[in-house]
Design a protein around this motif. Structure first.
Motif, PDB file in Angstrom:
ATOM      1  N   LEU A  14     -23.348   4.189  -1.952  1.00  0.00           N
ATOM      2  CA  LEU A  14     -23.415   2.774  -2.271  1.00  0.00           C
ATOM      3  C   LEU A  14     -24.432   2.106  -1.347  1.00  0.00           C
ATOM      4  N   LEU A  15     -25.595   1.778  -1.882  1.00  0.00           N
ATOM      5  CA  LEU A  15     -26.695   1.238  -1.106  1.00  0.00           C
ATOM      6  C   LEU A  15     -26.798  -0.258  -1.301  1.00  0.00           C
ATOM      7  N   ALA A  16     -27.816  -0.832  -0.689  1.00  0.00           N
ATOM      8  CA  ALA A  16     -27.984  -2.279  -0.761  1.00  0.00           C
ATOM      9  C   ALA A  16     -28.217  -2.738  -2.196  1.00  0.00           C
ATOM     10  N   ASP A  17     -28.845  -1.894  -2.994  1.00  0.00           N
ATOM     11  CA  ASP A  17     -29.093  -2.288  -4.381  1.00  0.00           C
ATOM     12  C   ASP A  17     -27.871  -2.068  -5.269  1.00  0.00           C
ATOM     13  N   ALA A  88      -6.847  12.685  -0.823  1.00  0.00           N
ATOM     14  CA  ALA A  88      -7.387  11.697   0.117  1.00  0.00           C
ATOM     15  C   ALA A  88      -8.304  10.680  -0.555  1.00  0.00           C
ATOM     16  N   ALA A  89      -8.494  10.799  -1.876  1.00  0.00           N
ATOM     17  CA  ALA A  89      -9.401   9.895  -2.587  1.00  0.00           C
ATOM     18  C   ALA A  89      -8.665   8.648  -3.054  1.00  0.00           C
ATOM     19  N   TYR A  90      -9.427   7.714  -3.614  1.00  0.00           N
ATOM     20  CA  TYR A  90      -8.872   6.433  -4.073  1.00  0.00           C
ATOM     21  C   TYR A  90      -8.941   6.368  -5.593  1.00  0.00           C
ATOM     22  N   SER A 214     -14.580   5.730  -1.724  1.00  0.00           N
ATOM     23  CA  SER A 214     -14.523   4.444  -1.035  1.00  0.00           C
ATOM     24  C   SER A 214     -13.414   3.556  -1.601  1.00  0.00           C
ATOM     25  N   GLU A 215     -12.560   3.068  -0.724  1.00  0.00           N
ATOM     26  CA  GLU A 215     -11.525   2.135  -1.154  1.00  0.00           C
ATOM     27  C   GLU A 215     -12.151   0.839  -1.652  1.00  0.00           C
ATOM     28  N   MET A 216     -13.222   0.395  -1.005  1.00  0.00           N
ATOM     29  CA  MET A 216     -13.896  -0.837  -1.413  1.00  0.00           C
ATOM     30  C   MET A 216     -14.471  -0.703  -2.823  1.00  0.00           C
ATOM     31  N   LEU A 217     -15.072   0.449  -3.102  1.00  0.00           N
ATOM     32  CA  LEU A 217     -15.641   0.674  -4.427  1.00  0.00           C
ATOM     33  C   LEU A 217     -14.537   0.764  -5.469  1.00  0.00           C
ATOM     34  N   ARG A 218     -13.437   1.428  -5.123  1.00  0.00           N
ATOM     35  CA  ARG A 218     -12.303   1.500  -6.047  1.00  0.00           C
ATOM     36  C   ARG A 218     -11.794   0.111  -6.383  1.00  0.00           C
ATOM     37  N   ASP A 219     -11.698  -0.751  -5.365  1.00  0.00           N
ATOM     38  CA  ASP A 219     -11.215  -2.107  -5.598  1.00  0.00           C
ATOM     39  C   ASP A 219     -12.183  -2.892  -6.487  1.00  0.00           C
ATOM     40  N   ARG A 223     -11.207  -4.522 -10.187  1.00  0.00           N
ATOM     41  CA  ARG A 223     -11.451  -5.923 -10.558  1.00  0.00           C
ATOM     42  C   ARG A 223     -12.283  -6.002 -11.837  1.00  0.00           C
ATOM     43  N   GLY A 224     -13.364  -5.202 -11.898  1.00  0.00           N
ATOM     44  CA  GLY A 224     -14.227  -5.227 -13.075  1.00  0.00           C
ATOM     45  C   GLY A 224     -13.525  -4.712 -14.314  1.00  0.00           C
ATOM     46  N   PHE A 225     -12.711  -3.692 -14.156  1.00  0.00           N
ATOM     47  CA  PHE A 225     -11.989  -3.127 -15.291  1.00  0.00           C
ATOM     48  C   PHE A 225     -11.028  -4.157 -15.872  1.00  0.00           C
ATOM     49  N   GLN A 226     -10.353  -4.881 -15.006  1.00  0.00           N
ATOM     50  CA  GLN A 226      -9.438  -5.910 -15.494  1.00  0.00           C
ATOM     51  C   GLN A 226     -10.199  -7.022 -16.205  1.00  0.00           C
ATOM     52  N   LYS A 227     -11.381  -7.356 -15.706  1.00  0.00           N
ATOM     53  CA  LYS A 227     -12.186  -8.404 -16.330  1.00  0.00           C
ATOM     54  C   LYS A 227     -12.592  -8.017 -17.758  1.00  0.00           C
ATOM     55  N   ILE A 228     -13.034  -6.751 -17.960  1.00  0.00           N
ATOM     56  CA  ILE A 228     -13.485  -6.383 -19.303  1.00  0.00           C
ATOM     57  C   ILE A 228     -12.305  -6.207 -20.255  1.00  0.00           C
ATOM     58  N   ARG A 229     -11.130  -5.948 -19.724  1.00  0.00           N
ATOM     59  CA  ARG A 229      -9.945  -5.911 -20.570  1.00  0.00           C
ATOM     60  C   ARG A 229      -9.556  -7.338 -20.987  1.00  0.00           C
ATOM     61  N   ASP A 230      -9.723  -8.273 -20.062  1.00  0.00           N
ATOM     62  CA  ASP A 230      -9.371  -9.669 -20.349  1.00  0.00           C
ATOM     63  C   ASP A 230     -10.366 -10.335 -21.287  1.00  0.00           C
ATOM     64  N   ASN A 231     -11.661 -10.013 -21.136  1.00  0.00           N
ATOM     65  CA  ASN A 231     -12.674 -10.702 -21.950  1.00  0.00           C
ATOM     66  C   ASN A 231     -12.978 -10.009 -23.278  1.00  0.00           C
TER      67      ASN A 231
END
Length: 251
Positions: A14-17, A88-90, A214-219, A223-231
């Motif tokens: 996961l880079l800056a871009d 040990a993965a997320y 990465s836990e941050m990437l999983r989170d 969030r994104g998965f819930q958004k596309i389910r909602d929209n």
């Protein structure tokens, strides 16, 4: 089946871009259509992370190579059905996709297959790593089958059923229908692939989750998965592929 499901790989984190890499099996259409760099799983995964401004690059290969690539941290994410594979993965909160593996035969053979154990007498063809990815008692039953083969390319699995080199297939029903539609379109005058099939529902459906280092990437994915389910984006993706598949099968 799952066909779990999953290469040319090279390190990418996961880079800056905000670009990550997803490792995926090469033979799971319409969930993953490698030559078109799309599919149900690919589109859903990308759409979810696009909501978080994260781009996704795919790296394709055999199931065993993909799983090894994730363990080596050569890819940032995969999707798998067994949590114990990566303790040990997320894992994503919701399944990314649900596979429906079934035993598939030709209707003319009139086989009675109502349990996993009933597979043992037959020449069986399954997807790559089925004995590792399928739940018990499948691994034990498969080990006792005299003529058992696992396929990297599942189109060959389907061909072998209709050529009667395999008596029974174990694979996801949607993947089977996709390859059957391809074979029918490639051989429009042939009656070989017009033979009727029979589906034996002896396996529980398999929930496959997105898995990250990465836990941050999983989170972010959650969030994104819930958004596309909602929209409604999630349902629109599924509808497009189901309509396409149905159209192919009726040609």
């Amino acid at each position: 089946m799952i066909r779990l499901l999953l290469l040319l790989v090279w390190p990418l984190t996961l880079l800056a871009d905000q670009t990550i890499t997803l490792g995926s099996g090469i033979s799971m259409p319409p969930y993953v259509i490698a030559d078109k760099d799309r599919g149900i799983v690919v589109d859903v995964f990308r759409a979810a992370l696009a909501e978080e401004n994260i781009q996704v690059v795919l790296r394709y290969g055999d199931n065993d190579k993909v799983l090894q690539a994730f363990m080596d941290k050569s890819v940032d994410a995969v999707f798998v059905g067994k949590a114990e594979q990566f303790p040990a993965a997320y894992f994503s909160a919701l399944p990314l996709i649900v596979f429906h593996n079934q035993a598939i035969t030709l209707r003319a053979d009139n086989y009675t297959i109502d349990t996993v154990e009933a597979l043992q007498p037959y020449r069986l063809g399954a997807f790559r790593l089925a004995t590792k990815l399928m739940p018990e008692p499948y691994p034990e039953v498969a080990a006792a089958i005299t003529d058992y083969r696992e396929y990297t390319l599942q189109v060959e699995q389907v061909q072998d059923l209709f050529r009667r080199e395999r008596q029974v297939l174990v694979m996801d029903r949607t993947i089977f229908r996709y390859f059957l539609s391809q074979l029918r379109r490639q051989n429009p005058a042939s009656e070989l692939y017009r033979q009727e099939q029979q589906y034996h529902d002896i396996f529980a459906r398999s929930q496959y989750y997105a898995v990250f280092h990465s836990e941050m990437l999983r989170d972010s994915f959650d969030r994104g998965f819930q958004k596309i389910r909602d929209n409604g984006r999630y349902e629109r993706i599924l509808t497009v592929y189901q309509a396409l598949l149905s159209d192919y099968l009726f040609r």
